[in-house]
Enzyme design. Structure first.
Site, PDB file in Angstrom:
ATOM      1  N   SER A  15       0.825  -1.208   0.000  1.00 33.44           N
ATOM      2  CA  SER A  15       0.000   0.000   0.000  1.00 33.44           C
ATOM      3  C   SER A  15       0.861   1.261   0.000  1.00 33.44           C
ATOM      4  O   SER A  15       2.072   1.205   0.258  1.00 33.44           O
ATOM      5  CB  SER A  15      -0.920   0.031   1.235  1.00 33.44           C
ATOM      6  N   LEU A  17       3.021   4.681  -0.333  1.00 31.87           N
ATOM      7  CA  LEU A  17       4.250   5.076  -1.003  1.00 31.87           C
ATOM      8  C   LEU A  17       5.125   3.872  -1.336  1.00 31.87           C
ATOM      9  O   LEU A  17       5.792   3.847  -2.367  1.00 31.87           O
ATOM     10  CB  LEU A  17       5.025   6.055  -0.124  1.00 31.87           C
ATOM     11  N   VAL A  60       6.316  -6.140  10.895  1.00 33.03           N
ATOM     12  CA  VAL A  60       7.665  -5.614  11.097  1.00 33.03           C
ATOM     13  C   VAL A  60       7.967  -5.309  12.554  1.00 33.03           C
ATOM     14  O   VAL A  60       9.114  -5.001  12.901  1.00 33.03           O
ATOM     15  CB  VAL A  60       7.929  -4.354  10.241  1.00 33.03           C
ATOM     16  N   TYR A 167       5.302  10.054  16.831  1.00 37.05           N
ATOM     17  CA  TYR A 167       5.564   9.933  15.392  1.00 37.05           C
ATOM     18  C   TYR A 167       6.826  10.703  15.006  1.00 37.05           C
ATOM     19  O   TYR A 167       7.694  10.188  14.290  1.00 37.05           O
ATOM     20  CB  TYR A 167       4.360  10.459  14.612  1.00 37.05           C
ATOM     21  N   PHE A 200       1.429  13.494   1.369  1.00 38.12           N
ATOM     22  CA  PHE A 200       1.250  12.783   0.101  1.00 38.12           C
ATOM     23  C   PHE A 200      -0.097  12.083   0.106  1.00 38.12           C
ATOM     24  O   PHE A 200      -0.617  11.714   1.160  1.00 38.12           O
ATOM     25  CB  PHE A 200       2.371  11.747  -0.093  1.00 38.12           C
TER      26      PHE A 200
END
Length: 262
Positions: A15, A17, A60, A167, A200
């Site tokens: 999914s 980028l 991950v 973040y 983005f």
């Protein structure tokens, strides 16, 4: 470094980028190993791309899950004969939260752990497990290059907004580790590059309200729009192909600087 006939291990590859990057590299002749939790989408994309694509269901934040995916990718490489030329660490999450909320309650440590485990720990864990399969590649070109690592930070690493402490910490850490990683890998002819995009088009931005989108547009210089995933993918390919891009963080933001709040 040539993209064609090299295998690229891409986390988050089903999914956003990372998927746009996988498609772009694949179109240039690469073999792409897609690592993602979304098995339905991952298998669909791998089937769509054909024999030069392979999907591995991967969490991950879990070391053993990454190990299985990397070992599976390497087994596939042995079948195809196309060496691991790069790792694109594209898996990432955002979970907004003020360090102390309106009720004077601190942000749950579980929220911080969730973001750091995927964005930072997951990135490093994937890299450390994949790199040993790159250091033994046959050196290519006049500089003896063996491969490249491309990581994804964010403009939040430099001008994070309210509610982005975890973040921004995760993405700032990725930006900071770029140079020492490049130095660690320089003896092997392996480069390290980080791209720090601003806003983005993605599943996350599609969930934003019109009010938030309009506020973001006011902070944009030019172009006054969100970036296209394909524009990000182009910079990844440039990072792969240009040997002088190493140990650096590339902002991809149209001169946008995020305001303190929207």
């Amino acid at each position: 470094m040539k993209v064609a006939n090299r295998t690229f291990i891409i986390s988050g590859g089903a999914s956003g980028l990372a998927l746009a990057t996988a498609r772009d590299l694949h179109s240039a002749g690469a073999y792409v190993s897609l690592l993602d939790l979304n098995s339905d989408n991952g298998n669909k994309i791998a089937s769509e791309l054909g024999s030069r694509a392979k999907f591995f269901e991967t969490d991950v934040s879990d070391t053993e899950s990454i190990q299985k995916a990397v070992e599976g990718s390497v087994a596939w490489v042995k079948e195809t004969g196309k060496e691991v030329g790069g790792v694109i660490a594209g898996a990432g999450v955002g979970l907004p939260g003020l360090i102390v909320d309106k009720k004077n309650e601190p942000i749950p440590i579980s929220s911080i752990d969730f973001v750091l485990n995927i964005n930072l720990r997951g990135t490093l864990d994937l890299i450390r497990q994949a790199v040993p399969y790159m250091t033994t590649n046959k050196p290519e070109g006049p500089d003896g290059e063996r491969g490249v690592i491309v990581m994804i930070a964010s403009s939040a690493a430099f001008d994070g907004q309210m509610g982005q402490v975890a973040y921004a910490a995760s993405k700032g850490a990725v930006a900071s580790l770029t140079l020492p990683l490049a130095r660690d890998l320089s003896r092997y002819g392996i480069r390290a590059v980080t791209i720090a995009p601003a806003v983005f088009d993605s599943a996350m931005t599609k969930m934003m309200s019109n009010k938030v989108k309009q506020s973001l547009e006011k902070a944009m210089e030019w172009p006054k729009r969100a970036g296209e995933p394909e524009e990000f993918a182009k910079l990844v390919r440039t990072s792969v192909e240009n040997p002088m891009l190493n140990g650096t963080v590339l902002r991809l933001d149209g001169a946008m600087r995020m305001p303190a709040r929207l």
